[in-house]
Design a protein around this motif. Sequence first.
Motif, PDB file in Angstrom:
ATOM      1  N   LEU A  45       0.828  -1.203   0.000  1.00 44.96           N
ATOM      2  CA  LEU A  45       0.000   0.000   0.000  1.00 44.96           C
ATOM      3  C   LEU A  45       0.866   1.259   0.000  1.00 44.96           C
ATOM      4  CD1 LEU A  45      -2.798   1.408   0.332  1.00 44.96           C
ATOM      5  CD2 LEU A  45      -2.393   1.300   2.803  1.00 44.96           C
ATOM      6  N   VAL A  46       0.521   2.186  -0.895  1.00 45.60           N
ATOM      7  CA  VAL A  46       1.115   3.525  -0.887  1.00 45.60           C
ATOM      8  C   VAL A  46      -0.038   4.502  -0.671  1.00 45.60           C
ATOM      9  CG1 VAL A  46       2.418   5.260  -2.151  1.00 45.60           C
ATOM     10  CG2 VAL A  46       2.961   2.832  -2.449  1.00 45.60           C
ATOM     11  N   THR A  47      -0.097   5.076   0.516  1.00 42.24           N
ATOM     12  CA  THR A  47      -1.194   5.961   0.883  1.00 42.24           C
ATOM     13  C   THR A  47      -0.969   7.362   0.334  1.00 42.24           C
ATOM     14  OG1 THR A  47      -1.663   4.726   2.905  1.00 42.24           O
ATOM     15  CG2 THR A  47      -2.433   7.005   2.819  1.00 42.24           C
ATOM     16  N   ILE A  48      -1.909   7.830  -0.450  1.00 45.59           N
ATOM     17  CA  ILE A  48      -1.827   9.187  -0.982  1.00 45.59           C
ATOM     18  C   ILE A  48      -2.207  10.189   0.109  1.00 45.59           C
ATOM     19  CG2 ILE A  48      -3.014  10.829  -2.498  1.00 45.59           C
ATOM     20  CD1 ILE A  48      -0.933   9.336  -3.986  1.00 45.59           C
ATOM     21  N   VAL A  49      -1.361  11.197   0.266  1.00 43.06           N
ATOM     22  CA  VAL A  49      -1.679  12.316   1.148  1.00 43.06           C
ATOM     23  C   VAL A  49      -1.844  13.536   0.248  1.00 43.06           C
ATOM     24  CG1 VAL A  49      -0.945  13.718   3.096  1.00 43.06           C
ATOM     25  CG2 VAL A  49      -0.349  11.288   3.017  1.00 43.06           C
ATOM     26  N   PRO A  50      -3.070  13.947  -0.048  1.00 40.10           N
ATOM     27  CA  PRO A  50      -3.290  15.046  -0.993  1.00 40.10           C
ATOM     28  C   PRO A  50      -2.600  16.322  -0.541  1.00 40.10           C
ATOM     29  CG  PRO A  50      -5.337  13.898  -0.521  1.00 40.10           C
ATOM     30  CD  PRO A  50      -4.330  13.402   0.461  1.00 40.10           C
ATOM     31  N   GLY A  51      -2.170  17.108  -1.538  1.00 38.63           N
ATOM     32  CA  GLY A  51      -1.535  18.376  -1.220  1.00 38.63           C
ATOM     33  C   GLY A  51      -2.463  19.279  -0.435  1.00 38.63           C
ATOM     34  N   THR A  52      -1.932  19.913   0.565  1.00 44.03           N
ATOM     35  CA  THR A  52      -2.739  20.843   1.352  1.00 44.03           C
ATOM     36  C   THR A  52      -2.220  22.254   1.113  1.00 44.03           C
ATOM     37  OG1 THR A  52      -1.292  20.375   3.229  1.00 44.03           O
ATOM     38  CG2 THR A  52      -3.367  19.176   3.117  1.00 44.03           C
ATOM     39  N   TYR A  53      -2.378  22.689  -0.135  1.00 46.19           N
ATOM     40  CA  TYR A  53      -1.945  24.023  -0.547  1.00 46.19           C
ATOM     41  C   TYR A  53      -3.126  24.758  -1.156  1.00 46.19           C
ATOM     42  CZ  TYR A  53       2.689  21.992  -0.093  1.00 46.19           C
ATOM     43  OH  TYR A  53       3.807  21.361   0.394  1.00 46.19           O
ATOM     44  N   PHE A  54      -3.257  26.016  -0.788  1.00 43.05           N
ATOM     45  CA  PHE A  54      -4.275  26.834  -1.422  1.00 43.05           C
ATOM     46  C   PHE A  54      -3.833  27.192  -2.830  1.00 43.05           C
ATOM     47  CE2 PHE A  54      -5.011  27.781   3.153  1.00 43.05           C
ATOM     48  CZ  PHE A  54      -6.284  27.268   3.233  1.00 43.05           C
ATOM     49  N   LEU A  55      -4.755  27.702  -3.659  1.00 42.54           N
ATOM     50  CA  LEU A  55      -4.437  27.994  -5.053  1.00 42.54           C
ATOM     51  C   LEU A  55      -3.361  29.057  -5.202  1.00 42.54           C
ATOM     52  CD1 LEU A  55      -7.953  27.836  -6.756  1.00 42.54           C
ATOM     53  CD2 LEU A  55      -6.141  26.126  -6.731  1.00 42.54           C
ATOM     54  N   THR A 195       3.220  18.281   4.985  1.00 44.97           N
ATOM     55  CA  THR A 195       2.994  18.176   3.537  1.00 44.97           C
ATOM     56  C   THR A 195       3.819  19.167   2.726  1.00 44.97           C
ATOM     57  OG1 THR A 195       1.138  19.712   3.679  1.00 44.97           O
ATOM     58  CG2 THR A 195       0.637  17.366   3.931  1.00 44.97           C
ATOM     59  N   SER A 196       4.790  19.818   3.352  1.00 40.46           N
ATOM     60  CA  SER A 196       5.578  20.821   2.629  1.00 40.46           C
ATOM     61  C   SER A 196       6.671  20.204   1.765  1.00 40.46           C
ATOM     62  CB  SER A 196       6.221  21.796   3.623  1.00 40.46           C
ATOM     63  OG  SER A 196       7.158  21.127   4.449  1.00 40.46           O
ATOM     64  N   ARG A 197       6.873  18.864   1.880  1.00 40.04           N
ATOM     65  CA  ARG A 197       7.909  18.185   1.095  1.00 40.04           C
ATOM     66  C   ARG A 197       7.298  16.994   0.360  1.00 40.04           C
ATOM     67  NH1 ARG A 197      12.506  16.794   5.175  1.00 40.04           N
ATOM     68  NH2 ARG A 197      10.804  16.826   6.711  1.00 40.04           N
ATOM     69  N   PRO A 198       6.770  17.220  -0.840  1.00 37.60           N
ATOM     70  CA  PRO A 198       6.176  16.115  -1.601  1.00 37.60           C
ATOM     71  C   PRO A 198       7.198  15.017  -1.881  1.00 37.60           C
ATOM     72  CG  PRO A 198       5.546  18.232  -2.535  1.00 37.60           C
ATOM     73  CD  PRO A 198       6.626  18.517  -1.524  1.00 37.60           C
ATOM     74  N   GLY A 199       6.717  13.785  -1.959  1.00 33.99           N
ATOM     75  CA  GLY A 199       7.585  12.646  -2.235  1.00 33.99           C
ATOM     76  C   GLY A 199       7.010  11.383  -1.623  1.00 33.99           C
ATOM     77  N   VAL A 200       7.740  10.272  -1.807  1.00 32.00           N
ATOM     78  CA  VAL A 200       7.337   8.976  -1.268  1.00 32.00           C
ATOM     79  C   VAL A 200       8.238   8.650  -0.083  1.00 32.00           C
ATOM     80  CG1 VAL A 200       7.045   6.512  -1.734  1.00 32.00           C
ATOM     81  CG2 VAL A 200       6.544   8.188  -3.529  1.00 32.00           C
ATOM     82  N   TYR A 201       7.627   8.305   1.050  1.00 30.57           N
ATOM     83  CA  TYR A 201       8.373   8.045   2.270  1.00 30.57           C
ATOM     84  C   TYR A 201       7.890   6.735   2.891  1.00 30.57           C
ATOM     85  CZ  TYR A 201       9.401  13.012   1.744  1.00 30.57           C
ATOM     86  OH  TYR A 201       9.786  14.234   1.249  1.00 30.57           O
ATOM     87  N   ALA A 202       8.842   5.863   3.221  1.00 24.85           N
ATOM     88  CA  ALA A 202       8.514   4.580   3.851  1.00 24.85           C
ATOM     89  C   ALA A 202       8.479   4.731   5.366  1.00 24.85           C
ATOM     90  CB  ALA A 202       9.549   3.530   3.456  1.00 24.85           C
ATOM     91  N   TYR A 203       7.728   3.860   6.006  1.00 22.71           N
ATOM     92  CA  TYR A 203       7.710   3.818   7.467  1.00 22.71           C
ATOM     93  C   TYR A 203       7.520   2.374   7.923  1.00 22.71           C
ATOM     94  CZ  TYR A 203       2.595   3.708   6.976  1.00 22.71           C
ATOM     95  OH  TYR A 203       1.304   3.382   6.633  1.00 22.71           O
ATOM     96  N   LEU A 232       3.919   6.287   2.334  1.00 23.91           N
ATOM     97  CA  LEU A 232       2.950   7.312   1.977  1.00 23.91           C
ATOM     98  C   LEU A 232       3.539   8.194   0.885  1.00 23.91           C
ATOM     99  CD1 LEU A 232       3.875  10.247   3.471  1.00 23.91           C
ATOM    100  CD2 LEU A 232       3.281   8.893   5.465  1.00 23.91           C
ATOM    101  N   LYS A 233       2.669   8.749   0.062  1.00 16.44           N
ATOM    102  CA  LYS A 233       3.091   9.615  -1.041  1.00 16.44           C
ATOM    103  C   LYS A 233       2.402  10.956  -0.877  1.00 16.44           C
ATOM    104  CE  LYS A 233       3.318   9.975  -6.085  1.00 16.44           C
ATOM    105  NZ  LYS A 233       2.989   9.318  -7.384  1.00 16.44           N
ATOM    106  N   ILE A 234       3.223  11.983  -0.640  1.00 18.99           N
ATOM    107  CA  ILE A 234       2.700  13.339  -0.490  1.00 18.99           C
ATOM    108  C   ILE A 234       2.713  14.013  -1.858  1.00 18.99           C
ATOM    109  CG2 ILE A 234       3.019  15.567   0.635  1.00 18.99           C
ATOM    110  CD1 ILE A 234       4.480  14.077   2.876  1.00 18.99           C
TER     111      ILE A 234
END
Length: 260
Positions: A45-55, A195-203, A232-234
């Motif tokens: 499983l790679v959990t998507i963490v949607p970007g939390t940025y305003f337009l 969420t300020s650093r997009p990428g894929v991170y294992a835990y 997870l993938k930010i």
Amino acid sequence: MAQQHGIIVLFDVENALRTRSLDGNTYWFDNMKLFGSTGVGTEQLVTIVPGTYFLDGSQATEQVLNWLPSALGSIPPTVPRNYLAEQGRADDRRTLEELASLSSEGGVSEADVKRLQRRVGTRARTSGSARGLTQAKLLDVTGKTTSNPDAYNYPAPVITDITGQAVTEKIIYPAQYGSPDMVYDGWYWAATVDTSRPGVYAYTVHVQLHELVERNDELVWESVDLTCESSLKIISDPKRNGFTGAGLGALPLPPVPAAG
């Protein structure tokens, strides 16, 4: 308000204890498949963490991950917390009624006594290393009391820690929290996500299973500590309105006709 991500980890406890490994014995699910999570229902499983940025590019709120462990084929954790004790007392009552019935029929044989003793005395006590387990009878996977130590319901897996790349790089900040939800004994693991650093991170998830063993003619639950991994993938997509798919703002309401 932070968005809540639920991650359910389903463990094949029996096979994991036999092989002393969680490789191939975990099934991961989350509630973000619609947004792009991959490997749902598998151990990749790679959990998507949607970007939390305003337009405008500014960062919005953090996201929150919640982990909930469960055992494959076990009694659902939603049954009442006193279910095990109630089943044990009901079985004792049935045993005493059967003993009384045999006595009224003209005596009880030695074989009957031994059979009934096994039913009354089948209990598993806690060992010094086991935590949070109650001294009680054994239940099988159907929720009935059993005298067979080879066919019983395993205690729920317990998450004891979360480590790995995502933690050391301060992408997630995990901790155990108390909750009024007694389905999971009032405790669960959660983490806020940077969420300020997009990428894929294992835990890595540290899990404690419990195995029924015989010690000094007694059945004892002993803890077995194992680990499993996920990631997870930010992503940096802008924060959008869940109803319109557009940016944040007022909902496009239809015009209201003037009152006549």
